[in-house]
Design a protein around this motif. Structure first.
Motif: not given
Length: 292
Positions: A18-47
């Motif tokens: 489901a995830l392979t070396d998922m790495t990123f940061s969200v900085h203070p005061g930043e709106l970060y859009g996390f986008v991808g197709s269904n099954g790309a790993g977005k919800s898994t990362t958030m959970r």
């Protein structure tokens, strides 16, 4: 406010990575859009960030601290699968959620009323959730994520099912949180909205971060294309390449050739009715990145 750090997360479900070396940061005061197709790993990362799932390897940090139950109480989370109580009055259950985050009952009740009023539900405080439309239930779910004035916001498809008025209200509330210094990350398939709202965007595919950056940087990272409306043909300077060509219009990949050189060549060959840089919108960019 600290930053959210997703650090080399890996997660496997049986034979599925489901995830392979998922790495990123969200900085203070930043709106970060996390986008991808269904099954790309977005919800898994958030959970994993919320502790709903555990990672096989990697770490989630808020600032320099590893994610803990104490930190999670300071996070506002809006899951894709909505988790409110259908038979309960909406103001009462928001007050209850505020108390779970450590608020006193009176403060939680005041926050619930203020948020529901802001979201256009001030006259429906005593209605049961099941008595509301799906769009209004979505507004209540947002209020549940904001009830305790969180230090970090994580929202999974928050705009799904909302009418344009509700989208605008919710967008403004997220912008206000970011302006107050809160890191805000949300996933969405509404890429026009992501493009309009976000400071930075991460595009994921097959459980990995494919590319990320500011909207402007991502949109201008590809070939330099100019669209020229002219009846003239065959005037194209050396170093350029035709991408599209039809009657009265041509699209050129100009490479390293100066745009003024291209424009002067076009004018020398005939009338030029328009000459514009063609920058892909996020939908085009997303399609190109995921297909690649």
């Amino acid at each position: 406010m600290p930053a959210l750090h997703i650090d080399h997360l890996t997660k496997t479900f049986g034979e599925t990575k489901a995830l392979t070396d998922m790495t990123f940061s969200v900085h203070p005061g930043e709106l970060y859009g996390f986008v991808g197709s269904n099954g790309a790993g977005k919800s898994t990362t958030m959970r994993i960030a919320l502790g709903v799932l555990s990672a096989d390897s990697g770490e989630v940090r808020f600032g320099e601290e590893s994610m803990s139950d104490d930190i999670r109480r300071r996070i506002g989370y809006m899951p894709e699968e909505r988790g409110l109580y259908g038979k309960e009055k909406i103001a009462n259950q928001l007050t209850f959620f505020g108390q779970l985050h450590g608020m006193g009952k009176a403060d939680a009740a005041d926050s619930a009323v203020a948020l529901l009023t802001r979201l256009g539900l001030g006259e429906r405080l005593d209605d049961r959730l099941d008595d509301l439309s799906l769009g209004n239930q979505q507004r209540v779910q947002l209020a549940a994520s904001l009830i305790h004035d969180p230090e970090l916001l994580i929202l999974d498809e928050p705009f799904s099912g909302l009418d344009p008025v509700a989208v605008e209200v919710m967008s403004q509330m997220l912008v206000e949180r970011a302006e107050a210094g809160v890191p805000v990350i949300f996933s969405s398939h509404q890429l026009d909205l992501v493009q309009r709202l976000c400071d930075r965007i991460g595009i994921v595919a097959h459980g990995s971060m494919v590319t990320e950056g500011t909207v402007e940087a991502l949109r201008t990272s590809g070939p330099v294309l100019f669209e020229v409306h002219t009846p003239a043909r065959g005037w194209y300077p050396a170093g350029t390449a035709v991408v599209e060509e039809e009657e009265n219009r041509v699209v050129l990949d100009v490479g390293d050739v100066d745009d003024q050189t291209v424009l002067h060549a076009a004018l020398a060959a005939g009338p030029v009715h328009s000459f514009t840089r063609r920058v892909p919108d996020l939908t085009e960019l997303f399609r190109e990145v995921v297909q690649a």
